[in-house]
Enzyme design. Sequence first.
Site, PDB file in Angstrom:
ATOM      1  CB  SER A 144      -0.872  -0.054   1.257  1.00 18.30           C
ATOM      2  OG  SER A 144      -1.687   1.071   1.319  1.00 18.30           O
ATOM      3  CE1 TYR A 157      -3.541  -2.170   4.859  1.00 19.88           C
ATOM      4  CE2 TYR A 157      -2.972   0.087   4.286  1.00 19.88           C
ATOM      5  CZ  TYR A 157      -3.411  -1.166   3.914  1.00 19.88           C
ATOM      6  OH  TYR A 157      -3.716  -1.418   2.606  1.00 19.88           O
TER       7      TYR A 157
HETATM    8  N1  LIG Z   1      -8.730  -0.608  -1.304  1.00 19.69           N
HETATM    9  C1  LIG Z   1      -7.653   0.147  -1.261  1.00 19.69           C
HETATM   10  O1  LIG Z   1      -7.679   1.354  -1.489  1.00 19.69           O
HETATM   11  C2  LIG Z   1      -6.313  -0.472  -0.946  1.00 19.69           C
HETATM   12  C3  LIG Z   1      -5.202   0.362  -0.899  1.00 19.69           C
HETATM   13  C4  LIG Z   1      -3.963  -0.202  -0.634  1.00 19.69           C
HETATM   14  C5  LIG Z   1      -3.823  -1.559  -0.445  1.00 19.69           C
HETATM   15  N2  LIG Z   1      -4.946  -2.339  -0.450  1.00 19.69           N
HETATM   16  C6  LIG Z   1      -4.768  -3.766  -0.199  1.00 19.69           C
HETATM   17  O2  LIG Z   1      -5.428  -4.498  -1.230  1.00 19.69           O
HETATM   18  C7  LIG Z   1      -5.918  -5.726  -0.701  1.00 19.69           C
HETATM   19  C8  LIG Z   1      -7.396  -5.847  -0.968  1.00 19.69           C
HETATM   20  O3  LIG Z   1      -8.046  -4.733  -0.389  1.00 19.69           O
HETATM   21  P1  LIG Z   1      -9.624  -4.508  -0.501  1.00 19.69           P
HETATM   22  O4  LIG Z   1      -9.835  -3.060  -0.268  1.00 19.69           O
HETATM   23  O5  LIG Z   1     -10.154  -5.159  -1.715  1.00 19.69           O
HETATM   24  O6  LIG Z   1     -10.106  -5.300   0.807  1.00 19.69           O
HETATM   25  P2  LIG Z   1     -11.576  -5.801   1.247  1.00 19.69           P
HETATM   26  O7  LIG Z   1     -12.625  -5.297   0.341  1.00 19.69           O
HETATM   27  O8  LIG Z   1     -11.680  -5.503   2.698  1.00 19.69           O
HETATM   28  O9  LIG Z   1     -11.448  -7.389   1.060  1.00 19.69           O
HETATM   29  C9  LIG Z   1     -10.538  -8.081   1.839  1.00 19.69           C
HETATM   30  C10 LIG Z   1     -10.528  -9.524   1.416  1.00 19.69           C
HETATM   31  O10 LIG Z   1      -9.555 -10.214   2.210  1.00 19.69           O
HETATM   32  C11 LIG Z   1     -10.181 -11.344   2.830  1.00 19.69           C
HETATM   33  N3  LIG Z   1      -9.528 -11.607   4.101  1.00 19.69           N
HETATM   34  C12 LIG Z   1      -9.384 -10.789   5.170  1.00 19.69           C
HETATM   35  N4  LIG Z   1      -8.706 -11.409   6.142  1.00 19.69           N
HETATM   36  C13 LIG Z   1      -8.430 -12.660   5.678  1.00 19.69           C
HETATM   37  C14 LIG Z   1      -7.747 -13.779   6.212  1.00 19.69           C
HETATM   38  N5  LIG Z   1      -7.209 -13.734   7.435  1.00 19.69           N
HETATM   39  N6  LIG Z   1      -7.635 -14.880   5.453  1.00 19.69           N
HETATM   40  C15 LIG Z   1      -8.166 -14.948   4.207  1.00 19.69           C
HETATM   41  N7  LIG Z   1      -8.824 -13.921   3.655  1.00 19.69           N
HETATM   42  C16 LIG Z   1      -8.950 -12.791   4.383  1.00 19.69           C
HETATM   43  C17 LIG Z   1     -11.635 -10.964   2.949  1.00 19.69           C
HETATM   44  O11 LIG Z   1     -12.413 -12.158   3.007  1.00 19.69           O
HETATM   45  P3  LIG Z   1     -13.489 -12.452   4.192  1.00 19.69           P
HETATM   46  O12 LIG Z   1     -14.497 -11.353   4.132  1.00 19.69           O
HETATM   47  O13 LIG Z   1     -14.027 -13.777   3.861  1.00 19.69           O
HETATM   48  O14 LIG Z   1     -12.697 -12.390   5.473  1.00 19.69           O
HETATM   49  C18 LIG Z   1     -11.851 -10.211   1.630  1.00 19.69           C
HETATM   50  O15 LIG Z   1     -12.084 -11.116   0.590  1.00 19.69           O
HETATM   51  C19 LIG Z   1      -5.561  -5.715   0.793  1.00 19.69           C
HETATM   52  O16 LIG Z   1      -4.348  -6.382   0.994  1.00 19.69           O
HETATM   53  C20 LIG Z   1      -5.411  -4.235   1.084  1.00 19.69           C
HETATM   54  O17 LIG Z   1      -4.599  -3.982   2.198  1.00 19.69           O
HETATM   55  C21 LIG Z   1      -6.176  -1.843  -0.709  1.00 19.69           C
END
Ligand SMILES: NC(=O)c1ccc[n+]([C@@H]2O[C@H](COP(=O)([O-])OP(=O)(O)OC[C@H]3O[C@@H](n4cnc5c(N)ncnc54)[C@H](OP(=O)(O)O)[C@@H]3O)[C@@H](O)[C@H]2O)c1
Length: 249
Positions: A144, A157
């Site tokens: 990130s 984070y």
């Molecule tokens: N969105 C952004 O702006 C952004 C920015 C920088 C980095 N990121 C990174 O991109 C990735 C995806 O982000 P997102 O925004 O799409 O997140 P999100 O919508 O919150 O989705 C998170 C996903 O991770 C799964 N998950 C969480 N804990 C888990 C665990 N212990 N084991 C297996 N699965 C798990 C969740 O599944 P369940 O619901 O089944 O737990 C869900 O499918 C993350 O690594 C996040 O840090 C996102």
Amino acid sequence: MKKLDGRIALVTGSSRGIGSSIATRFGEEGAHVIVNYRSSREDAERVVRSIVKRGGSAEILKADVSSEEEVRKMFESIREKHGRLDILVNNAGLADGSLWNLELENINVQTLMKVFSVDSFGTFLCSKYASLIMRKGAIVNVSSLPALVGDSDGIVYAFAKGSVLSLTRMLARYLAPKIRVNCMVLGSFRTSWVDWLTREQLKAYIEAIPLRRLGRPEEAASLALFLASDDSSFITGQSIVIDGGEAMR
Ligand SMILES: NC(=O)c1ccc[n+]([C@@H]2O[C@H](COP(=O)([O-])OP(=O)(O)OC[C@H]3O[C@@H](n4cnc5c(N)ncnc54)[C@H](OP(=O)(O)O)[C@@H]3O)[C@@H](O)[C@H]2O)c1
């Protein structure tokens, strides 16, 4: 010929958000996609249905990436069923608004462990067990922007995501020439975390982005596809920023 024809790909945390877009895109490009989730079974089933509806092939594997035993079993079941893995995307991340905006003095080891166990150790564990069943292929990690440029809001984070940058370089050297390891450094994308923001906060986030909008999960999926496919066959150990220009200096 599609870019991932015949490949077996595991996308952790692909029941929603960016992971579900990556899984869907990989399915469209011919991969057999393993959709991993921890608790959102219905969402994971929806992702699989959508891949199959588009003519792709997918299955679900439940595992908490922070549990070594569950991760070990997940890769064992992939080995038993498919004999190998070609692509791993370490996307699972802990989105928990209560861990955001913490004062430094209120952060303790327990808080650190909560986030590190998923974002950092989860990436390590899945990479370790994947490497045992990958003959050749690609690992794509997810970090990130604050891990690169700093941020006062999400210290825990960003700290955990910083470890993903160094792990990427370490694994890229360790697993070469068999497996390429790269990392996507994401800026602000429109997923569940946006729901924690007030209108004013969202406006401020967008104003800080030269392209004046949040990223779309499909745009992160395009970069994941590039790093997972032969289009990036001479790239390893790199962390590539995708942020609408936010970190540009
Ligand atoms: N969105 C952004 O702006 C952004 C920015 C920088 C980095 N990121 C990174 O991109 C990735 C995806 O982000 P997102 O925004 O799409 O997140 P999100 O919508 O919150 O989705 C998170 C996903 O991770 C799964 N998950 C969480 N804990 C888990 C665990 N212990 N084991 C297996 N699965 C798990 C969740 O599944 P369940 O619901 O089944 O737990 C869900 O499918 C993350 O690594 C996040 O840090 C996102």
